[in-house]
Design a protein around this motif. Sequence first.
Motif, PDB file in Angstrom:
ATOM      1  N   THR A 131      -8.332  12.089  -0.304  1.00  0.00           N
ATOM      2  CA  THR A 131      -8.475  10.739   0.238  1.00  0.00           C
ATOM      3  C   THR A 131      -8.528  10.825   1.756  1.00  0.00           C
ATOM      4  O   THR A 131      -7.570  11.283   2.396  1.00  0.00           O
ATOM      5  CB  THR A 131      -7.300   9.839  -0.177  1.00  0.00           C
ATOM      6  N   LEU A 135     -12.640   8.417  -1.370  1.00  0.00           N
ATOM      7  CA  LEU A 135     -11.967   9.329  -2.285  1.00  0.00           C
ATOM      8  C   LEU A 135     -12.981  10.206  -3.001  1.00  0.00           C
ATOM      9  O   LEU A 135     -14.082   9.755  -3.329  1.00  0.00           O
ATOM     10  CB  LEU A 135     -11.146   8.557  -3.329  1.00  0.00           C
ATOM     11  N   HIS A 175     -11.963   2.438  -1.064  1.00  0.00           N
ATOM     12  CA  HIS A 175     -10.825   1.527  -1.013  1.00  0.00           C
ATOM     13  C   HIS A 175     -10.749   0.914   0.377  1.00  0.00           C
ATOM     14  O   HIS A 175     -10.992   1.583   1.383  1.00  0.00           O
ATOM     15  CB  HIS A 175      -9.526   2.291  -1.303  1.00  0.00           C
ATOM     16  N   THR A 232      -8.743   8.655   5.154  1.00  0.00           N
ATOM     17  CA  THR A 232      -8.381   7.284   5.505  1.00  0.00           C
ATOM     18  C   THR A 232      -8.457   7.057   7.004  1.00  0.00           C
ATOM     19  O   THR A 232      -8.015   7.900   7.792  1.00  0.00           O
ATOM     20  CB  THR A 232      -6.950   6.958   5.025  1.00  0.00           C
ATOM     21  N   ILE A 268       0.852  -1.170   0.000  1.00  0.00           N
ATOM     22  CA  ILE A 268       0.000   0.000   0.000  1.00  0.00           C
ATOM     23  C   ILE A 268       0.895   1.228   0.000  1.00  0.00           C
ATOM     24  O   ILE A 268       1.920   1.260   0.679  1.00  0.00           O
ATOM     25  CB  ILE A 268      -0.953   0.006   1.223  1.00  0.00           C
ATOM     26  N   SER A 287     -10.722   3.752   3.097  1.00  0.00           N
ATOM     27  CA  SER A 287     -10.519   5.083   2.520  1.00  0.00           C
ATOM     28  C   SER A 287     -11.695   5.461   1.635  1.00  0.00           C
ATOM     29  O   SER A 287     -12.227   4.618   0.895  1.00  0.00           O
ATOM     30  CB  SER A 287      -9.236   5.132   1.678  1.00  0.00           C
ATOM     31  N   GLU A 332      -7.411   1.958  -8.161  1.00  0.00           N
ATOM     32  CA  GLU A 332      -5.947   1.898  -8.099  1.00  0.00           C
ATOM     33  C   GLU A 332      -5.623   1.532  -6.662  1.00  0.00           C
ATOM     34  O   GLU A 332      -5.524   2.383  -5.782  1.00  0.00           O
ATOM     35  CB  GLU A 332      -5.327   3.236  -8.496  1.00  0.00           C
ATOM     36  N   VAL A 333      -5.482   0.207  -6.413  1.00  0.00           N
ATOM     37  CA  VAL A 333      -5.519  -0.270  -5.029  1.00  0.00           C
ATOM     38  C   VAL A 333      -4.194  -0.124  -4.305  1.00  0.00           C
ATOM     39  O   VAL A 333      -4.164  -0.184  -3.068  1.00  0.00           O
ATOM     40  CB  VAL A 333      -5.988  -1.746  -4.971  1.00  0.00           C
ATOM     41  N   GLY A 348     -10.947  -2.067  -4.381  1.00  0.00           N
ATOM     42  CA  GLY A 348     -11.305  -0.680  -4.614  1.00  0.00           C
ATOM     43  C   GLY A 348     -12.336  -0.541  -5.710  1.00  0.00           C
ATOM     44  O   GLY A 348     -12.435  -1.391  -6.606  1.00  0.00           O
ATOM     45  N   GLY A 377     -10.951   4.429  -6.228  1.00  0.00           N
ATOM     46  CA  GLY A 377     -10.228   3.507  -5.353  1.00  0.00           C
ATOM     47  C   GLY A 377      -9.755   2.255  -6.037  1.00  0.00           C
ATOM     48  O   GLY A 377      -9.108   1.405  -5.403  1.00  0.00           O
ATOM     49  N   ILE A 408      -2.913   4.810  -3.702  1.00  0.00           N
ATOM     50  CA  ILE A 408      -4.285   5.278  -3.500  1.00  0.00           C
ATOM     51  C   ILE A 408      -4.443   6.717  -4.000  1.00  0.00           C
ATOM     52  O   ILE A 408      -3.683   7.606  -3.636  1.00  0.00           O
ATOM     53  CB  ILE A 408      -4.671   5.197  -2.021  1.00  0.00           C
ATOM     54  N   LEU A 413       0.285   5.287   0.392  1.00  0.00           N
ATOM     55  CA  LEU A 413      -0.580   6.439   0.634  1.00  0.00           C
ATOM     56  C   LEU A 413       0.327   7.653   0.784  1.00  0.00           C
ATOM     57  O   LEU A 413       1.201   7.678   1.654  1.00  0.00           O
ATOM     58  CB  LEU A 413      -1.403   6.210   1.901  1.00  0.00           C
TER      59      LEU A 413
END
Length: 448
Positions: free
Chosen positions: A189, A206, A256, A191, A140, A204, A287-288, A281, A285, A291, A142
């Motif tokens: 985003t 978005l 996500h 989260t 991940i 999350s 685009e896992v 996602g 989301g 993010i 972020l």
Amino acid sequence: MRHAEGEEGLSYEAYARSGLLIGEDGKSSPGGPYISPAGPLGGAVGRLGNEPDTYIEAVFNYRQNFDNGAKSLYSIMLADSLTTSNDWTAEESNLNLRQAFVELSELPSFTGAFENASVWAGKRFDRDNYDIHWLDSDFIFLAGTGGGVYDVQLTDQWKANFSLYGRSYSDFDIVTDETAINGDTDNLTLTANNYFGNWQWMVSGLSAADNDDRFNDVRTDSRQIVTTDPDTGDMTVTDETTVTNRGEKGADDGFHTMLAYHGDTFFGIGEGTFKAAILHGQGLGAEVKNIGADGNLTDDATATRVAVYGTTYIAPTWRIAPMLLAEVSDDRYVEGDDYQWATVNFRLANELTENFEMQYEASYQYMDLDPKGYRERSSVSGGYSKFTIAPTFKPLVGGFWARPEVRVFASYSDWDDELNAYSEEDSFGTEGFTGGQWSFGTQMEIWF
């Protein structure tokens, strides 16, 4: 990279790699962990003996301790990435400020659930990002500019982080009556990252206002029109440009989530570590991994990814790190598109002396990609494989995380011919790069 936790004053951290990658024809060879057609979708294939770039990160931290017990951290990161082998690279440089933030901790006025919490604002990578280093792929990632709070103790067994990150999408063209008008949009985003012992649950939401004005495949076609004056015979050449939408509109929101487990054994069967996660996602989301980074995703886009890796010693001088990374997604950029890929990778090392080890890496990736003509890409399916042998020198061997390293290597990679037809924008199918390729080189890697 390590922080000088609790120390006051200036400290420095770094990551760097630099190497030469040469094909069997003696020329520079295409490479990189994302070399395959699935690469733009996050489909990494393994990085040992497969990196032609120089990439550096330099992190400068300044820590302060205050009379009331409070602490502060000011941190900046400078980074550069380039592929040229020249010694002077100012024209090719991508020097960039990747992070600049302040974090405050141990604030005496914080009580209750916030007693041990810290607050931050600025531009940064999230503190709790983590990756599969041998693939150069985050579980991940972020990042962006925003603010948040870490380590809120909601119950004895439940700790949480909360953040709001902003990212700016690239400018795009809004096409009306064959006229292009420039537009832009930002993604936000929000989260909540929750920890329950070894378990992690990340959620999350978005939002990107006006992103539904974006067409994700705008084409510009130019032509010259020649006219002749019937009286004088003079010829006039006029340039005509036509801009058309050939894609679909981007999503303006998304969702996500990730469920992960951080193991302190090798899958419960021996000493070592492992990490496993499932990510899902929708919309923005989808685009896992990175993010909020892809503004071209459609409202109906969905993606699900599985990531697993572990590390252990299988004998006193032999260590192994197996891993799996796989994803399925559909309606990603065009209604009805379908992308499926999976990578299996093994990193093996044999420690022969206190300064020398042999490293081996084997990767296989299967792809079934149906882009439905998005950006003139073709539907393909097939496999990519790579094997690398890398004699490696170190100041002191021992474990997967000991650096610096100086390596020499030989890599053999091959793939199904059908994959060469996927896109004219990737390396597959270019002159001298059609499969069955040997490459050779040397590389250093360091972090501290």
